[in-house]
Design a protein around this motif. Structure first.
Motif: not given
Ligand SMILES: [Zn+2]
Lengths: 385, 371
Positions: B232-238, B286-288, B329-331
């Motif tokens: 779901a997180h990756e779909f969020g990026h999409l 973006a990760e948030q 780059s990530h939280p």
């Molecule tokens: Zn990510």
């Protein structure tokens, strides 16, 4: 006051036929002046985020050129920083779309084959060589001696093509073809160089260069293994290259001769290395003192400030960045004083000019060139003679 | 000429000798100068040349030599005076001698303009580029995104040894899981996803709608919810076009920062460092946002987002105290775990996969999946 009193430097104009002694090349620049020039320039470069480089480079050239005299007459550099700035902006205007196109082409190519776009770097190499040619052309057309300019014709792209083909050969022969590449490219450059209506030429050949430097090529793996030898090797190579290059230059009936000793640059390179080590040590000490101070004032432990694989303290990070900039500044000054000014002076004091009388009455000719090449060279980070 | 007094009358003066180059030929001319209402340059047997004092400028010369040019003469015509007395006589008459040189004010102007240029570049990097990336990314044509994705896919497959895991039963389970999240996310069927056979525990999205899960992640997962949260997180990026945004943003900032620093340090260390900081903060945002999206999706499916964060924590461990957080780059994983724990809720929907399907998914890369 008689007719000769005005000219304390250089012999009076010869009127008798040969044999004439070779004309002297002198460098009369004051070292302190140059040091002040580059110190001020480096500081300004820092506060202008590097934009001052155009002015600094111009000032350095003006100093070096105007203090170089051949047969008693000093040269002059008439290039100006604004030309360089403009050339840089023009180069950007051309390079930006190319960067973009490069990006799109990369995508297209990668789609068919992974990592296949690497050869596209070749196009940047081509641009770099073009830049080297055009930058030389700019510098030459801003070089004035006795009220007459040097100038250059020929095509930057033709040069670039030659440079690339020779580069391929050098690659295939593991560097063995380098002397012949240098000779061929220099021949192209010099045959398209002119002083007024005198035509330049280059008579140095690859074989001579090869004979002077083949053992360096053979021993270069040794220098990689035994590090302290590397500067000696590089200094040897550079001295031999300069001597070969200068001795091959002809302009009309004027010929250059260099007696640069093979060990001429040892001292310079070692001084630069010594200074670099000194500066690194100073930076190291500065950072440790800063760390100690931050730990003491912040009340935390060393672990808190320098934990894991980096700094956790923003003040310490800022102090380190300041220290780094100061070191970069000092390093730039050292490089310019030793490897530009001192090297220039060393090369000139061993250079002689034969047949200078051929340049006694030369008619001015040729067009001024734009600084576009310098801009490209700046944008692509390439440098050449 | 030490004790020769200098009367103003021209007739009494000692010969004022200089060297003249006319800028047309390189002939070195010995000339005598007359300082009349104009500077008169006389070569024996030639017509006198006159330079107006106001047109005379200083040209570069070595120490001990005064070299002059004239704006109304050929540009390279040069007059060279070595005699100090004569030189100072000329200098006092030429009011605009040094007018063309860079003055202190000129340098101040350069500094001012550079600082202004740098400030505007920084403003563009901090405010303009994120805005441009946000606005431009959705406008990038689907076909181009597809191509970038295809190019990246070729590289990804080259890195991870090529091929995808395609055990039929595992594939069916994976498709079911992906479709459930995809439908909840409101993404269309053009979205593709697959499992790659590598032990690296990670997952990522590519432009043009591709989501890859690496086998290493699947191996470490204990239940479908853990995997689903990460998908779901990756779909969020999409959904957020993060790839294109990142590409535009990174390309733009690295170009601008490179422009800013030029060769001031002669090394790219500063460029690299400042780029990392700027880009990392952008990617952290973006990760948030992708995490927020994942939380919403998992809630929409009636599942908890917490297991996914637990899986991440199991893989990375505690991250704080390692390195500078402004460079990450990530939280931090512990922060993400804390956030997802807050969003934890008892499952209200059916399990995303049956036990049978889960077992099949674990074995998608062949063999019986490691449990
Ligand atoms: Zn990510």
């Amino acid at each position: 006051m008689n007719d000769f009193q005005w000219a304390p430097v250089g012999p009076p104009l010869p009127v008798s036929p040969p044999p004439l002694p070779p004309a002297r090349v002198d460098f009369t620049g004051d070292r302190g002046d140059f040091r002040r020039l580059v110190t001020k320039g480096a500081a300004l470069e820092l506060v202008t985020f590097g934009f001052y480089r155009f002015w600094l480079v111009t000032d350095i050239r003006r100093h070096l050129w105007s203090n170089t005299s051949v047969n008693g007459d000093a040269a002059e550099y008439t290039g100006r920083a604004k030309e360089l700035l403009l050339g840089f902006l023009f180069a950007l205007a051309i390079l930006v779309p190319i960067y973009l196109a490069y990006f799109l082409v990369t995508i297209e190519v990668e789609r068919f084959q992974g990592f296949a776009s690497t050869p596209l770097f070749i196009s940047f190499y081509a641009f770099g060589q073009f830049a080297i040619y055009r930058a030389r052309r700019y510098r030459l057309t801003r070089t004035v001696w006795r009220g007459v300019r040097f100038w250059m014709d020929g095509s930057g792209w033709a040069y670039s093509l030659r440079a690339m083909l020779w580069g391929l050969l050098v690659f295939l022969t593991l560097g063995l073809a380098l002397p012949w590449r240098e000779a061929s490219l220099e021949r192209y450059k010099m045959q398209h160089s002119h002083y007024g209506d005198l035509n330049g030429d280059f008579v140095g050949d690859g074989w001579t260069f090869f004979k002077r430097g083949w053992w360096l090529w053979l021993l270069s793996p040794v220098a990689i293994i035994i590090f302290p030898l590397a500067p000696f090797f590089y200094a040897e190579f550079k001295a031999r290259q300069w001597r070969w290059w200068l001795s091959g230059i002809r302009i009309g009936g004027v010929s250059l001769e260099s007696k640069l000793p093979h060990d001429a640059f040892y001292g310079l390179y070692w001084k630069v290395i010594g200074w670099t080590m000194l500066l690194s040590m100073a930076l190291g000490m500065y950072v440790s003192i800063c760390t100690a101070l931050v730990v003491k004032l912040g009340g935390g432990s060393l672990e808190d400030v320098v934990g894991g694989d980096g700094f956790n303290s923003i003040p310490l990070l800022a102090l380190t960045v300041i220290g780094y900039f100061a070191m970069a500044l000092a390093f730039n000054i050292v490089m310019r004083v030793y490897l530009q000014r001192d090297l220039w002076a060393k090369v000139l004091e061993t250079t002689h000019v034969h047949g200078i009388e051929a340049a006694a009455n030369v008619r001015a000719s040729g067009e001024l060139a734009s600084a576009l090449g310098e801009g490209f060279a700046d944008g692509l980070d390439v440098a050449g003679f | 000429m030490s004790d020769v007094s200098q009367p103003i009358a021209a007739a009494e003066q000692p010969p004022r000798i200089a060297i003249f180059f006319d800028g047309v030929t390189s002939r070195r001319r010995e000339v005598t100068l007359a300082l009349l209402d104009q500077l008169e340059i006389v070569e024996t047997g030639e017509a006198a040349i006159r330079w107006a004092y106001a047109d005379i400028r200083r040209a570069d010369s070595p120490a001990g030599l005064l070299r002059l040019s004239c704006t109304s003469a050929p540009p390279l015509a040069r007059l060279e005076v070595r005699d100090t007395q004569l030189a100072s006589d000329i200098v006092t008459r030429c009011a605009r001698l040094d007018e063309h040189r860079t003055s202190r004010r000129g340098v101040a102007k350069i500094v001012g303009w550079s600082v202004a240029a740098a400030a505007s570049l920084v403003a563009v990097v901090l405010f303009g580029m994120p805005l441009a990336a946000d606005r431009l990314a959705p406008l990038v044509p689907e076909a181009l995104q597809q191509r970038i994705g295809d190019a990246a896919e070729v590289q990804v497959k080259a890195i991870f040894g090529g091929g995808v895991c395609n055990d039929p039963e595992g594939q069916a389970a994976f498709t079911k899981l992906v479709n459930r999240i995809r439908d909840a996310a409101g993404l269309d069927a053009s979205v593709k996803s697959a499992v790659l056979p590598t032990s690296v525990p990670n997952a990522f999205a590519l432009p043009g709608g591709k989501v890859y899960m690496l086998k290493g992640l699947l191996d470490r997962a204990d239940n479908p919810d853990e995997v689903a949260g990460i998908l779901a997180h990756e779909f969020g990026h999409l959904k957020h076009h993060d790839n294109m945004r990142g590409l535009i943003y990174n390309g733009g900032t690295s170009f601008l920062i490179g422009l800013l620093f030029g060769d001031v340090t002669g090394s790219s260390a500063v460029i690299f460092a400042s780029r990392s900081v700027v880009e990392a903060s952008y990617s952290r945002d973006a990760e948030q946002a992708a995490d927020t999206f994942a939380i919403e999706m998992m809630h929409a499916l009636g599942r908890s987002p917490k297991p996914a964060a637990e899986l991440m924590y199991r893989i990375t461990g505690k991250e704080g105290g390692k390195g500078i957080t402004i460079l990450a780059s990530h939280p931090l994983t512990e922060d993400r775990l804390a956030r997802m724990t807050k969003e934890d809720q008892p499952p209200s929907g059916p399990p995303l996969l049956t036990a049978q399907e889960w077992k099949a998914l674990k074995g998608i890369c062949g063999g019986s999946g490691k449990v």
